[in-house]
Design a protein around this motif. Sequence first.
Motif, PDB file in Angstrom:
ATOM      1  N   UNK A   1       0.820  -1.223   0.000  1.00  0.00           N
ATOM      2  CA  UNK A   1       0.000   0.000   0.000  1.00  0.00           C
ATOM      3  C   UNK A   1       0.850   1.266   0.000  1.00  0.00           C
ATOM      4  N   UNK A   2       2.087   1.135   0.504  1.00  0.00           N
ATOM      5  CA  UNK A   2       2.975   2.315   0.478  1.00  0.00           C
ATOM      6  C   UNK A   2       3.535   2.543  -0.925  1.00  0.00           C
ATOM      7  N   UNK A   3       3.154   1.680  -1.869  1.00  0.00           N
ATOM      8  CA  UNK A   3       3.544   1.897  -3.258  1.00  0.00           C
ATOM      9  C   UNK A   3       4.739   1.076  -3.711  1.00  0.00           C
ATOM     10  N   UNK A   4       5.144   0.102  -2.911  1.00  0.00           N
ATOM     11  CA  UNK A   4       6.292  -0.726  -3.313  1.00  0.00           C
ATOM     12  C   UNK A   4       5.842  -1.976  -4.060  1.00  0.00           C
ATOM     13  N   UNK A   5       6.703  -2.457  -4.951  1.00  0.00           N
ATOM     14  CA  UNK A   5       6.563  -3.830  -5.433  1.00  0.00           C
ATOM     15  C   UNK A   5       7.082  -4.717  -4.310  1.00  0.00           C
ATOM     16  N   UNK A   6       6.407  -5.839  -4.077  1.00  0.00           N
ATOM     17  CA  UNK A   6       6.866  -6.691  -2.972  1.00  0.00           C
ATOM     18  C   UNK A   6       7.072  -8.134  -3.450  1.00  0.00           C
ATOM     19  N   UNK A   7       8.269  -8.647  -3.188  1.00  0.00           N
ATOM     20  CA  UNK A   7       8.540 -10.068  -3.384  1.00  0.00           C
ATOM     21  C   UNK A   7       8.760 -10.650  -1.994  1.00  0.00           C
ATOM     22  N   UNK A   8       8.027 -11.723  -1.710  1.00  0.00           N
ATOM     23  CA  UNK A   8       8.073 -12.317  -0.380  1.00  0.00           C
ATOM     24  C   UNK A   8       8.737 -13.683  -0.468  1.00  0.00           C
ATOM     25  N   UNK A   9       9.539 -14.008   0.534  1.00  0.00           N
ATOM     26  CA  UNK A   9      10.113 -15.358   0.624  1.00  0.00           C
ATOM     27  C   UNK A   9       9.641 -15.957   1.941  1.00  0.00           C
ATOM     28  N   UNK A  10       9.151 -17.189   1.879  1.00  0.00           N
ATOM     29  CA  UNK A  10       8.687 -17.810   3.125  1.00  0.00           C
ATOM     30  C   UNK A  10       9.420 -19.103   3.428  1.00  0.00           C
TER      31      UNK A  10
ATOM     32  N   UNK B   1      -7.818  -9.070   0.028  1.00  0.00           N
ATOM     33  CA  UNK B   1      -8.172  -8.253  -1.137  1.00  0.00           C
ATOM     34  C   UNK B   1      -6.994  -7.838  -2.000  1.00  0.00           C
ATOM     35  N   UNK B   2      -5.857  -8.520  -1.862  1.00  0.00           N
ATOM     36  CA  UNK B   2      -4.673  -8.152  -2.651  1.00  0.00           C
ATOM     37  C   UNK B   2      -4.423  -9.140  -3.780  1.00  0.00           C
ATOM     38  N   UNK B   3      -3.776  -8.637  -4.832  1.00  0.00           N
ATOM     39  CA  UNK B   3      -3.372  -9.512  -5.939  1.00  0.00           C
ATOM     40  C   UNK B   3      -2.077 -10.206  -5.531  1.00  0.00           C
ATOM     41  N   UNK B   4      -2.071 -11.506  -5.562  1.00  0.00           N
ATOM     42  CA  UNK B   4      -0.859 -12.224  -5.134  1.00  0.00           C
ATOM     43  C   UNK B   4      -0.773 -13.564  -5.842  1.00  0.00           C
TER      44      UNK B   4
ATOM     45  N   UNK C   1       1.171  -6.426 -11.286  1.00  0.00           N
ATOM     46  CA  UNK C   1       0.832  -5.846  -9.965  1.00  0.00           C
ATOM     47  C   UNK C   1       0.594  -6.910  -8.903  1.00  0.00           C
ATOM     48  N   UNK C   2       1.115  -8.095  -9.142  1.00  0.00           N
ATOM     49  CA  UNK C   2       0.990  -9.137  -8.136  1.00  0.00           C
ATOM     50  C   UNK C   2       2.041  -8.997  -7.038  1.00  0.00           C
ATOM     51  N   UNK C   3       1.647  -9.340  -5.823  1.00  0.00           N
ATOM     52  CA  UNK C   3       2.639  -9.596  -4.769  1.00  0.00           C
ATOM     53  C   UNK C   3       3.122 -11.017  -5.051  1.00  0.00           C
ATOM     54  N   UNK C   4       4.435 -11.207  -5.139  1.00  0.00           N
ATOM     55  CA  UNK C   4       4.943 -12.523  -5.508  1.00  0.00           C
ATOM     56  C   UNK C   4       5.495 -13.236  -4.265  1.00  0.00           C
TER      57      UNK C   4
END
Length: 403
Positions: A31-40, A89-92, A128-131
């Motif tokens: 929401x702060x406007x960043x692209x986000x790539x997540x590692x779990x 509600x996010x694209x991921x 615009x996906x969170x990956x």
Amino acid sequence: MSLIVQKFGGTSVRDTERLFNVARIIADTYDQGHDVVVVVSAQGDTTDDLIEKAHEITDRPDEREMDALLATGEQISAALLTMALKKLGYRAISLTGWQAGFLTDANHGKARVRRINKERIENELDKKNIVVVTGFQGLNRYDDITTLGRGGSDTSAVALAAVLKAKRCQIFTDVPGVYTADPRLVKNAIKLDEITYDEMLELASLGAQVLHNRSVEMAKKYNVKLEVLSSLERVPGTVVKEVCKMEKMLIKGVAKDDNVARISLVGLPDRPGVAFKVFSVMASHNINVDIILQSVGREDTKDITFTVARKDCAEAVQALEEIAPSLGIKKITADENITKVSIVGAGMESNPGVAARMFEALGEANINIHMISTSEIKISVLIDKELGEKAVLAIHRAFFDEV
Ligand code: ADP
Ligand code: ASP
Ligand code: MG
């Protein structure tokens, strides 16, 4: 727009509540406007449980199948976290290590990342996906699944941050940052605002499990801005960087590593080439040797003592027994009842007396030192295993109580 890589460890994603907590952290960043790539990482103790299951079947699981098994843990958390993000509600989208383009060498169980084909991730970011990428895994050139070694999801995150040229790589964990000692063991350990790559690399290599040592190595190499912080409290964490501002701290931390074993070779012939033969056998078995001590020769013989990782001890002894007759080794002993306690800090380079202060603390606590090893920014001692915690507390007190 800037890209941020965020990695969440096992405790941070252990159940549904924690998954939603993590999803909210990610969503705020997005929401702060960043692209986000997540590692779990895998949830909670999943990796340990999978290892146990394998050992219920066989004492020596096939390493290829072991990697195929362990990689599933991260797949569960990636899919569940992605569902949680969608629910908010996010694209991921979740991607396995191979879908995300991780190519590694062929060393099952301790593979190194060779390359990341980033097209798929970039395509998903363009949409615009969170990956959400599974940590700790990739594919080798035979298209077989590999894993990067325990704690390896940190390295997956830093590798992605490096190839995607991320603005920051945030490692979220269950403590608020890097401390002067394991905060679970030393209650008054101090949180560090910053630490250099070199110091962090030593701490991680010497047993502070908060970061996988290879992740730090890679962050330094590719100048990735690394931050360690809590997924449970929203407070500033620890920044790992090239240079820290001037400060008074003589040392940055105390670490303990129980994963060591000591091997002693008694009565070796005191002549040139003997040490070479011993250690080339270790090298040919891919066994890392750490502290080495050679006794003063007597009556044409000498002793060599060295340490290896505990898991390598049996193999090392077996390999040495094979060369013992031809080399003239009289006796081989192995001791797993030991631990390595270390202090780390760039401050010790320019301040004499650091070693003395460490040894004084151990002496006052009545702890005998078996072996010592030093480099510019660290001092390690080998002591009896049952005295490990007492040693960490005594050393920490000696350096940090009056800070
Ligand atoms: P994750 O599952 O998030 O990867 P880890 O268990 O691998 O978390 O690492 C975090 C743990 O590292 C902490 O819970 C803490 O007990 C331990 N730890 C050891 N040494 C340190 C240190 N110097 N600073 C912070 N944590 C440390
Ligand atoms: N799940 C793996 C482990 O427990 C990798 C990781 O968590 O970094 O070691
Ligand atoms: Mg970890």
